[in-house]
Scaffold this active site. Structure first.
Site, PDB file in Angstrom:
ATOM      1  N   THR A  16       0.846  -1.199   0.000  1.00 39.57           N
ATOM      2  CA  THR A  16       0.000   0.000   0.000  1.00 39.57           C
ATOM      3  C   THR A  16       0.880   1.246   0.000  1.00 39.57           C
ATOM      4  O   THR A  16       1.960   1.242   0.593  1.00 39.57           O
ATOM      5  CB  THR A  16      -0.883   0.002   1.267  1.00 39.57           C
ATOM      6  OG1 THR A  16      -1.735  -1.138   1.224  1.00 39.57           O
ATOM      7  CG2 THR A  16      -1.743   1.253   1.367  1.00 39.57           C
ATOM      8  N   GLU A  34      -0.425  -5.758   5.720  1.00 35.81           N
ATOM      9  CA  GLU A  34       0.902  -5.804   5.081  1.00 35.81           C
ATOM     10  C   GLU A  34       1.780  -6.853   5.761  1.00 35.81           C
ATOM     11  O   GLU A  34       2.501  -7.607   5.096  1.00 35.81           O
ATOM     12  CB  GLU A  34       1.561  -4.425   5.159  1.00 35.81           C
ATOM     13  CG  GLU A  34       0.860  -3.397   4.272  1.00 35.81           C
ATOM     14  CD  GLU A  34       1.382  -1.973   4.460  1.00 35.81           C
ATOM     15  OE1 GLU A  34       1.141  -1.167   3.560  1.00 35.81           O
ATOM     16  OE2 GLU A  34       2.007  -1.672   5.484  1.00 35.81           O
TER      17      GLU A  34
HETATM   18  C1  5RP Z   1       1.382   1.859   4.335  1.00 37.51           C
HETATM   19  C2  5RP Z   1       2.855   1.724   4.290  1.00 37.51           C
HETATM   20  C3  5RP Z   1       3.581   2.345   3.145  1.00 37.51           C
HETATM   21  O1  5RP Z   1       4.310   1.344   2.501  1.00 37.51           O
HETATM   22  C4  5RP Z   1       4.491   3.414   3.653  1.00 37.51           C
HETATM   23  O2  5RP Z   1       3.739   4.354   4.384  1.00 37.51           O
HETATM   24  C5  5RP Z   1       5.219   4.130   2.500  1.00 37.51           C
HETATM   25  O3  5RP Z   1       4.306   4.863   1.751  1.00 37.51           O
HETATM   26  P1  5RP Z   1       4.735   5.721   0.483  1.00 37.51           P
HETATM   27  O4  5RP Z   1       5.150   4.752  -0.578  1.00 37.51           O
HETATM   28  O5  5RP Z   1       3.480   6.481   0.119  1.00 37.51           O
HETATM   29  O6  5RP Z   1       5.869   6.646   0.881  1.00 37.51           O
HETATM   30  O7  5RP Z   1       3.477   1.128   5.136  1.00 37.51           O
HETATM   31  O8  5RP Z   1       0.845   1.361   5.527  1.00 37.51           O
END
Ligand code: 5RP
Length: 215
Positions: A26, A101
């Site tokens: 995500t 996740e």
């Molecule tokens: C979501 C996550 C994402 O992988 C993390 O926040 C990184 O996000 P982005 O790719 O938008 O920087 O752990 O729960």
């Protein structure tokens, strides 16, 4: 920074093999991966998704989303991170999807983490550590976190996870032993999951750049 995320997301497609059911994380970096995956969607059997957000994007591209219970063990999981240390241990959960996740990471043989260079750190903890909690346990868990870690938990008010739970973000940590901290925080009643991916770290880290760096 979004260019670096795009380059990391597109590089991760190299790890996709014909007929795979792909585990999909995500976030904004993963969104680039999903868009790249869509270009080879005829080669894959489908995807297991870690959030409603990613499910929508996958379905929008016509990629079948498969329940993990029907998929069995996965060969590949691709996801982003908020921080990554030199041992490929991560802080995740900035998008509040940490529990699903973590489940998919555990179910997968290879976890490919896609990040931009700003996510690399020597010691985890500058990014506030997300912890998903059962709503009625929020204060109990917060007090235990203060006592056990000295960090300052802040309730991410207004955010409900896809599982109907709440998130505490713990500020002020310098996590020198992430495996031990993950284990200890997991013991607090009311904790659903901890955004430390240390017991099961990433196997491969792709740092977006021209060219992408593979660690
Ligand atoms: C979501 C996550 C994402 O992988 C993390 O926040 C990184 O996000 P982005 O790719 O938008 O920087 O752990 O729960």
């Amino acid at each position: 920074m979004s260019e670096a995320k795009r380059l990391a997301g597109e590089k991760a497609v190299d790890y996709v093999e014909d007929g795979m059911i792909v585990g999909v994380g995500t976030g904004s970096t993963v969104a680039f991966f999903i868009d790249a995956l869509a270009r080879i969607k005829h080669r894959i059997a489908g995807a297991v998704s870690s959030s409603e957000q990613s499910t929508q994007r996958l379905r929008g591209h016509g990629i079948e989303v498969i329940d993990l219970n029907n998929a069995g063990p996965l060969s590949l999981y691709v996801d982003g991170a908020d921080e990554c240390d030199p041992h490929k241990r991560l802080i995740k959960g900035g998008g509040a999807a940490l529990t699903r996740e973590k489940i998919i990471a555990q179910a997968s043989e290879k976890f490919v983490c896609i990040i931009d260079p700003a996510k690399r750190v020597d010691v985890l903890g500058k990014f506030p550590l997300p912890i998903e909690v059962i709503p009625m346990a929020r204060s109990l868990v917060a007090r235990a976190i203060v006592a056990q870690t000295g960090g300052q938990p802040v309730w991410r008010e207004g955010v409900n996870t896809d599982n109907g739970n709440w998130v505490l973000d713990v500020h002020g940590l310098a996590i020198v032993d992430p495996v031990a901290m993950e284990r200890e925080l997991n013991q607090i009643p009311g904790v659903v999951s901890v955004g430390l991916f240390a017991q099961r770290p990433a196997d491969v880290v792709i740092v977006g750049g021209e060219p992408p760096m593979v660690l």
